[in-house]
Design a protein around this motif. Structure first.
Motif, PDB file in Angstrom:
ATOM      1  N   SER A 130      50.926  31.732  45.275  1.00 30.17           N
ATOM      2  CA  SER A 130      51.220  32.658  44.301  1.00 30.17           C
ATOM      3  C   SER A 130      52.416  32.419  43.582  1.00 30.17           C
ATOM      4  O   SER A 130      53.458  31.809  44.230  1.00 30.17           O
ATOM      5  CB  SER A 130      51.362  33.972  44.972  1.00 30.17           C
ATOM      6  N   ILE A 131      52.676  32.989  42.289  1.00 26.95           N
ATOM      7  CA  ILE A 131      54.068  32.732  41.679  1.00 26.95           C
ATOM      8  C   ILE A 131      54.490  34.304  41.031  1.00 26.95           C
ATOM      9  O   ILE A 131      53.433  34.731  40.197  1.00 26.95           O
ATOM     10  CB  ILE A 131      54.241  31.778  40.645  1.00 26.95           C
ATOM     11  N   CYS A 132      55.226  34.576  41.145  1.00 26.59           N
ATOM     12  CA  CYS A 132      55.938  35.932  40.597  1.00 26.59           C
ATOM     13  C   CYS A 132      56.731  35.712  39.272  1.00 26.59           C
ATOM     14  O   CYS A 132      57.715  35.017  39.264  1.00 26.59           O
ATOM     15  CB  CYS A 132      56.601  36.730  41.587  1.00 26.59           C
ATOM     16  N   PHE A 133      56.291  36.248  38.224  1.00 23.88           N
ATOM     17  CA  PHE A 133      57.046  36.200  36.817  1.00 23.88           C
ATOM     18  C   PHE A 133      57.219  37.478  36.461  1.00 23.88           C
ATOM     19  O   PHE A 133      56.964  38.385  36.796  1.00 23.88           O
ATOM     20  CB  PHE A 133      56.016  35.378  35.841  1.00 23.88           C
ATOM     21  N   ALA A 134      58.591  37.342  35.700  1.00 23.82           N
ATOM     22  CA  ALA A 134      59.120  38.744  35.123  1.00 23.82           C
ATOM     23  C   ALA A 134      58.482  39.122  33.806  1.00 23.82           C
ATOM     24  O   ALA A 134      59.146  38.800  32.787  1.00 23.82           O
ATOM     25  CB  ALA A 134      60.674  38.673  35.118  1.00 23.82           C
ATOM     26  N   ILE A 135      57.263  39.316  33.889  1.00 21.99           N
ATOM     27  CA  ILE A 135      56.446  39.513  32.653  1.00 21.99           C
ATOM     28  C   ILE A 135      55.887  40.631  32.519  1.00 21.99           C
ATOM     29  O   ILE A 135      55.186  41.248  33.490  1.00 21.99           O
ATOM     30  CB  ILE A 135      55.385  38.361  32.630  1.00 21.99           C
ATOM     31  N   ALA A 136      55.793  41.617  31.588  1.00 22.59           N
ATOM     32  CA  ALA A 136      55.398  43.082  31.766  1.00 22.59           C
ATOM     33  C   ALA A 136      53.792  42.720  31.565  1.00 22.59           C
ATOM     34  O   ALA A 136      53.300  41.510  31.300  1.00 22.59           O
ATOM     35  CB  ALA A 136      55.839  43.513  30.099  1.00 22.59           C
ATOM     36  N   SER A 137      52.935  43.869  31.786  1.00 19.56           N
ATOM     37  CA  SER A 137      51.871  43.922  32.257  1.00 19.56           C
ATOM     38  C   SER A 137      50.793  43.368  31.154  1.00 19.56           C
ATOM     39  O   SER A 137      49.846  42.763  31.184  1.00 19.56           O
ATOM     40  CB  SER A 137      51.272  45.227  32.833  1.00 19.56           C
ATOM     41  N   ARG A 186      68.672  35.273  38.276  1.00 22.59           N
ATOM     42  CA  ARG A 186      67.769  36.168  37.698  1.00 22.59           C
ATOM     43  C   ARG A 186      66.402  35.234  36.999  1.00 22.59           C
ATOM     44  O   ARG A 186      66.600  34.292  36.848  1.00 22.59           O
ATOM     45  CB  ARG A 186      67.973  36.969  36.519  1.00 22.59           C
ATOM     46  N   LEU A 187      65.515  35.864  36.928  1.00 23.15           N
ATOM     47  CA  LEU A 187      64.194  35.425  36.314  1.00 23.15           C
ATOM     48  C   LEU A 187      64.132  35.264  34.784  1.00 23.15           C
ATOM     49  O   LEU A 187      64.793  36.312  34.184  1.00 23.15           O
ATOM     50  CB  LEU A 187      62.801  35.924  36.666  1.00 23.15           C
ATOM     51  N   LEU A 188      63.650  34.301  34.200  1.00 23.02           N
ATOM     52  CA  LEU A 188      63.025  34.394  32.800  1.00 23.02           C
ATOM     53  C   LEU A 188      62.496  35.532  32.416  1.00 23.02           C
ATOM     54  O   LEU A 188      61.465  35.994  32.865  1.00 23.02           O
ATOM     55  CB  LEU A 188      62.794  33.039  31.990  1.00 23.02           C
ATOM     56  N   CYS A 193      59.212  41.610  40.479  1.00 22.08           N
ATOM     57  CA  CYS A 193      59.221  40.692  41.600  1.00 22.08           C
ATOM     58  C   CYS A 193      60.085  41.216  42.731  1.00 22.08           C
ATOM     59  O   CYS A 193      59.789  40.867  43.974  1.00 22.08           O
ATOM     60  CB  CYS A 193      59.620  39.513  41.041  1.00 22.08           C
ATOM     61  N   GLY A 194      60.959  41.792  42.340  1.00 23.25           N
ATOM     62  CA  GLY A 194      61.976  42.573  43.421  1.00 23.25           C
ATOM     63  C   GLY A 194      61.310  43.421  44.390  1.00 23.25           C
ATOM     64  O   GLY A 194      61.636  43.003  45.596  1.00 23.25           O
ATOM     65  N   ASP A 195      60.747  44.365  43.456  1.00 27.76           N
ATOM     66  CA  ASP A 195      59.876  45.427  44.677  1.00 27.76           C
ATOM     67  C   ASP A 195      58.916  44.725  45.559  1.00 27.76           C
ATOM     68  O   ASP A 195      58.594  45.407  46.459  1.00 27.76           O
ATOM     69  CB  ASP A 195      59.323  46.172  43.553  1.00 27.76           C
ATOM     70  N   SER A 196      58.437  43.620  45.191  1.00 30.40           N
ATOM     71  CA  SER A 196      57.387  42.997  45.899  1.00 30.40           C
ATOM     72  C   SER A 196      57.812  42.013  46.933  1.00 30.40           C
ATOM     73  O   SER A 196      57.342  41.082  47.694  1.00 30.40           O
ATOM     74  CB  SER A 196      56.423  42.308  44.743  1.00 30.40           C
TER      75      SER A 196
END
Length: 240
Positions: free
Chosen positions: A68-75, A171-173, A154-157
Protein backbone atom coordinates in the motif's frame (compact mmCIF):
# COMPACT_ATOMS: atom_id res chain seq x y z
CA UNK A 1 -81.73 -2.53 10.63
CA UNK A 2 -78.83 -1.94 8.20
CA UNK A 3 -77.17 1.49 8.32
CA UNK A 4 -75.56 2.63 5.06
CA UNK A 5 -72.42 4.70 5.66
CA UNK A 6 -71.88 6.99 2.71
CA UNK A 7 -68.80 9.05 1.83
CA UNK A 8 -70.22 12.16 3.48
CA UNK A 9 -70.62 10.29 6.78
CA UNK A 10 -67.02 9.06 6.64
CA UNK A 11 -65.75 12.56 5.90
CA UNK A 12 -67.73 14.01 8.80
CA UNK A 13 -66.31 11.38 11.13
CA UNK A 14 -62.76 12.13 10.00
CA UNK A 15 -63.19 15.88 10.53
CA UNK A 16 -64.54 15.25 14.02
CA UNK A 17 -61.49 13.15 14.97
CA UNK A 18 -59.18 15.76 13.50
CA UNK A 19 -60.79 18.59 15.49
CA UNK A 20 -60.53 16.57 18.71
CA UNK A 21 -56.86 15.84 18.07
CA UNK A 22 -56.05 19.49 17.46
CA UNK A 23 -57.76 20.52 20.70
CA UNK A 24 -56.16 17.75 22.80
CA UNK A 25 -52.59 17.93 21.49
CA UNK A 26 -52.59 14.96 19.07
CA UNK A 27 -49.77 14.75 16.52
CA UNK A 28 -50.89 16.24 13.25
CA UNK A 29 -50.33 13.98 10.24
CA UNK A 30 -49.35 15.60 6.98
CA UNK A 31 -49.04 14.22 3.49
CA UNK A 32 -45.28 13.95 2.82
CA UNK A 33 -43.66 15.88 0.05
CA UNK A 34 -42.27 13.34 -2.47
CA UNK A 35 -39.05 15.33 -2.87
CA UNK A 36 -38.46 15.18 0.88
CA UNK A 37 -38.48 11.40 0.71
CA UNK A 38 -35.86 11.44 -2.03
CA UNK A 39 -33.59 13.87 -0.17
CA UNK A 40 -33.86 12.18 3.21
CA UNK A 41 -31.24 9.49 2.66
CA UNK A 42 -28.54 11.67 1.05
CA UNK A 43 -28.97 14.26 3.78
CA UNK A 44 -28.54 11.64 6.49
CA UNK A 45 -25.48 10.24 4.67
CA UNK A 46 -23.87 13.68 4.58
CA UNK A 47 -24.32 14.03 8.32
CA UNK A 48 -22.76 10.62 8.88
CA UNK A 49 -19.82 11.11 6.50
CA UNK A 50 -19.26 14.79 7.11
CA UNK A 51 -15.55 14.28 7.77
CA UNK A 52 -13.16 15.61 5.14
CA UNK A 53 -10.99 12.94 3.51
CA UNK A 54 -7.50 14.08 2.49
CA UNK A 55 -5.75 10.73 2.30
CA UNK A 56 -5.71 8.18 -0.50
CA UNK A 57 -4.56 4.62 0.07
CA UNK A 58 -3.46 2.71 -3.03
CA UNK A 59 -3.17 -1.04 -2.54
CA UNK A 60 -1.87 -3.50 -5.11
CA UNK A 61 -0.62 -7.03 -5.40
CA UNK A 62 2.86 -7.66 -6.82
CA UNK A 63 3.51 -11.33 -7.38
CA UNK A 64 2.67 -12.87 -4.00
CA UNK A 65 3.21 -9.65 -2.05
CA UNK A 66 0.69 -6.95 -1.18
CA UNK A 67 1.66 -3.32 -0.80
CA UNK A 68 0.00 0.00 0.00
CA UNK A 69 0.99 3.63 -0.51
CA UNK A 70 -0.62 6.56 1.28
CA UNK A 71 -0.89 9.84 -0.62
CA UNK A 72 -2.09 13.24 0.62
CA UNK A 73 -4.86 13.41 -1.98
CA UNK A 74 -8.49 14.43 -1.47
CA UNK A 75 -11.19 11.84 -2.08
CA UNK A 76 -12.38 13.37 -5.38
CA UNK A 77 -8.93 12.69 -6.89
CA UNK A 78 -8.43 9.29 -5.29
CA UNK A 79 -9.07 7.53 -8.59
CA UNK A 80 -7.10 5.34 -10.97
CA UNK A 81 -7.18 8.08 -13.61
CA UNK A 82 -5.09 10.37 -11.39
CA UNK A 83 -2.27 7.84 -11.04
CA UNK A 84 -2.51 6.36 -14.53
CA UNK A 85 -0.39 9.11 -16.13
CA UNK A 86 0.90 7.04 -19.08
CA UNK A 87 -2.48 6.09 -20.48
CA UNK A 88 -1.48 5.10 -24.02
CA UNK A 89 1.53 3.68 -25.82
CA UNK A 90 1.72 6.97 -27.75
CA UNK A 91 2.26 8.91 -24.49
CA UNK A 92 4.80 6.37 -23.27
CA UNK A 93 6.70 6.53 -26.57
CA UNK A 94 6.78 10.33 -26.38
CA UNK A 95 8.44 10.02 -22.97
CA UNK A 96 11.13 7.83 -24.53
CA UNK A 97 11.56 10.26 -27.44
CA UNK A 98 11.86 13.24 -25.08
CA UNK A 99 14.42 11.35 -23.02
CA UNK A 100 16.42 10.55 -26.16
CA UNK A 101 16.39 14.25 -27.06
CA UNK A 102 17.64 15.18 -23.56
CA UNK A 103 20.34 12.52 -23.69
CA UNK A 104 21.65 13.84 -27.03
CA UNK A 105 21.35 17.58 -26.43
CA UNK A 106 22.07 17.88 -22.71
CA UNK A 107 25.33 16.04 -21.98
CA UNK A 108 25.18 16.97 -18.30
CA UNK A 109 22.06 14.80 -18.00
CA UNK A 110 23.47 11.62 -19.53
CA UNK A 111 24.25 10.09 -16.13
CA UNK A 112 20.64 9.71 -15.07
CA UNK A 113 19.08 8.87 -18.43
CA UNK A 114 20.16 5.24 -18.41
CA UNK A 115 18.02 4.24 -15.42
CA UNK A 116 15.05 6.22 -16.76
CA UNK A 117 15.34 4.52 -20.15
CA UNK A 118 15.28 1.17 -18.34
CA UNK A 119 12.18 2.24 -16.42
CA UNK A 120 10.24 3.30 -19.53
CA UNK A 121 11.31 0.28 -21.56
CA UNK A 122 9.86 -2.06 -18.93
CA UNK A 123 6.46 -0.31 -18.85
CA UNK A 124 3.28 -1.02 -20.82
CA UNK A 125 0.41 1.45 -21.12
CA UNK A 126 -1.83 2.23 -19.38
CA UNK A 127 0.81 2.63 -16.71
CA UNK A 128 1.72 4.75 -13.70
CA UNK A 129 5.16 6.24 -13.08
CA UNK A 130 4.62 6.56 -9.35
CA UNK A 131 3.36 2.99 -8.95
CA UNK A 132 6.34 1.79 -10.98
CA UNK A 133 8.67 3.68 -8.64
CA UNK A 134 7.11 2.44 -5.40
CA UNK A 135 5.79 -1.01 -6.29
CA UNK A 136 7.65 -1.87 -9.50
CA UNK A 137 4.33 -2.31 -11.32
CA UNK A 138 5.04 -2.07 -15.04
CA UNK A 139 1.44 -2.16 -16.26
CA UNK A 140 -0.82 -2.31 -18.01
CA UNK A 141 -2.93 -1.19 -15.02
CA UNK A 142 -6.70 -1.40 -15.24
CA UNK A 143 -9.66 -1.07 -12.87
CA UNK A 144 -9.54 -3.99 -10.46
CA UNK A 145 -5.75 -4.23 -10.48
CA UNK A 146 -5.45 -1.75 -7.63
CA UNK A 147 -7.71 -0.81 -4.72
CA UNK A 148 -8.12 2.87 -3.88
CA UNK A 149 -9.50 3.88 -0.49
CA UNK A 150 -10.15 7.40 0.81
CA UNK A 151 -8.85 8.08 4.32
CA UNK A 152 -9.26 11.05 6.66
CA UNK A 153 -5.49 11.54 6.35
CA UNK A 154 -2.29 9.53 6.16
CA UNK A 155 -1.42 10.72 9.67
CA UNK A 156 -4.70 9.53 11.18
CA UNK A 157 -4.09 6.12 9.60
CA UNK A 158 -0.65 5.72 11.17
CA UNK A 159 1.58 6.48 8.19
CA UNK A 160 3.36 9.40 9.85
CA UNK A 161 5.01 7.28 12.52
CA UNK A 162 8.77 7.67 12.61
CA UNK A 163 9.47 4.18 11.26
CA UNK A 164 7.93 5.11 7.87
CA UNK A 165 9.77 8.41 7.46
CA UNK A 166 13.25 9.65 6.71
CA UNK A 167 14.93 11.81 9.32
CA UNK A 168 14.57 14.81 7.02
CA UNK A 169 10.85 14.32 6.29
CA UNK A 170 8.57 17.35 6.66
CA UNK A 171 5.43 16.54 4.69
CA UNK A 172 3.73 14.76 1.82
CA UNK A 173 3.11 16.46 -1.50
CA UNK A 174 -0.48 17.53 -2.09
CA UNK A 175 -2.35 16.54 -5.25
CA UNK A 176 -1.32 19.65 -7.22
CA UNK A 177 2.33 19.21 -6.30
CA UNK A 178 2.19 15.52 -7.10
CA UNK A 179 0.64 16.32 -10.47
CA UNK A 180 3.49 18.73 -11.20
CA UNK A 181 5.98 15.83 -11.09
CA UNK A 182 4.35 14.26 -14.16
CA UNK A 183 7.01 14.89 -16.82
CA UNK A 184 10.15 13.23 -18.11
CA UNK A 185 12.24 16.21 -16.96
CA UNK A 186 11.01 15.94 -13.36
CA UNK A 187 11.40 12.18 -13.29
CA UNK A 188 15.00 12.62 -14.45
CA UNK A 189 15.62 15.35 -11.89
CA UNK A 190 14.29 13.18 -9.04
CA UNK A 191 16.93 10.51 -9.69
CA UNK A 192 19.66 10.84 -7.05
CA UNK A 193 22.50 10.51 -9.55
CA UNK A 194 21.21 13.44 -11.62
CA UNK A 195 23.56 16.37 -11.11
CA UNK A 196 22.76 19.98 -10.30
CA UNK A 197 24.27 20.91 -13.69
CA UNK A 198 21.64 18.77 -15.40
CA UNK A 199 18.87 20.35 -13.33
CA UNK A 200 20.11 23.78 -14.38
CA UNK A 201 20.07 22.69 -18.03
CA UNK A 202 16.50 21.40 -17.74
CA UNK A 203 15.40 24.99 -16.97
CA UNK A 204 12.59 24.39 -14.48
CA UNK A 205 10.37 27.30 -13.49
CA UNK A 206 11.63 28.96 -10.32
CA UNK A 207 8.30 28.31 -8.58
CA UNK A 208 8.79 24.54 -8.97
CA UNK A 209 12.38 24.37 -7.71
CA UNK A 210 11.45 24.32 -3.98
CA UNK A 211 9.26 21.25 -4.61
CA UNK A 212 12.00 19.51 -6.57
CA UNK A 213 14.64 20.40 -3.97
CA UNK A 214 12.38 19.14 -1.19
CA UNK A 215 11.94 15.81 -2.97
CA UNK A 216 15.65 15.38 -3.66
CA UNK A 217 16.51 16.23 -0.05
CA UNK A 218 13.80 13.83 1.20
CA UNK A 219 12.00 16.59 3.07
CA UNK A 220 8.98 16.06 0.80
CA UNK A 221 7.62 12.69 -0.26
CA UNK A 222 5.18 11.79 -3.01
CA UNK A 223 3.75 8.95 -0.91
CA UNK A 224 4.49 6.65 2.01
CA UNK A 225 4.68 2.95 1.12
CA UNK A 226 4.30 -0.10 3.32
CA UNK A 227 4.11 -3.87 2.95
CA UNK A 228 1.72 -6.46 4.36
CA UNK A 229 4.58 -8.98 4.43
CA UNK A 230 8.05 -8.96 5.93
CA UNK A 231 9.66 -7.06 3.07
CA UNK A 232 13.19 -5.77 3.60
CA UNK A 233 12.47 -2.59 1.62
CA UNK A 234 9.30 -1.52 3.47
CA UNK A 235 7.91 -1.38 6.97
CA UNK A 236 4.80 -3.37 7.77
CA UNK A 237 1.57 -1.50 7.05
CA UNK A 238 -0.35 0.06 9.95
CA UNK A 239 -3.31 -1.85 11.33
CA UNK A 240 -5.82 -0.08 9.09
Amino acid sequence: MLVRINELTILSYFLLILSLCCSSGCIEMKTPNPSSLILALPAQKNIYTGQIFNGCLVTAQRNTDRFSICFAIASEKCKLDFFQNLKTEVILQKRKDDLTFININLPNCSVGTGSLFAKYNAMFAPASSVLKDYMDINGPIHEGDILLTSLPSCGDSGFLEAKYLSDEFLRLLNSNELGSTNSVEVELAMIESTTSSCIDDLSFQSSFLPILTGIREKRFARGIPCSFQNDLNYELCPNL
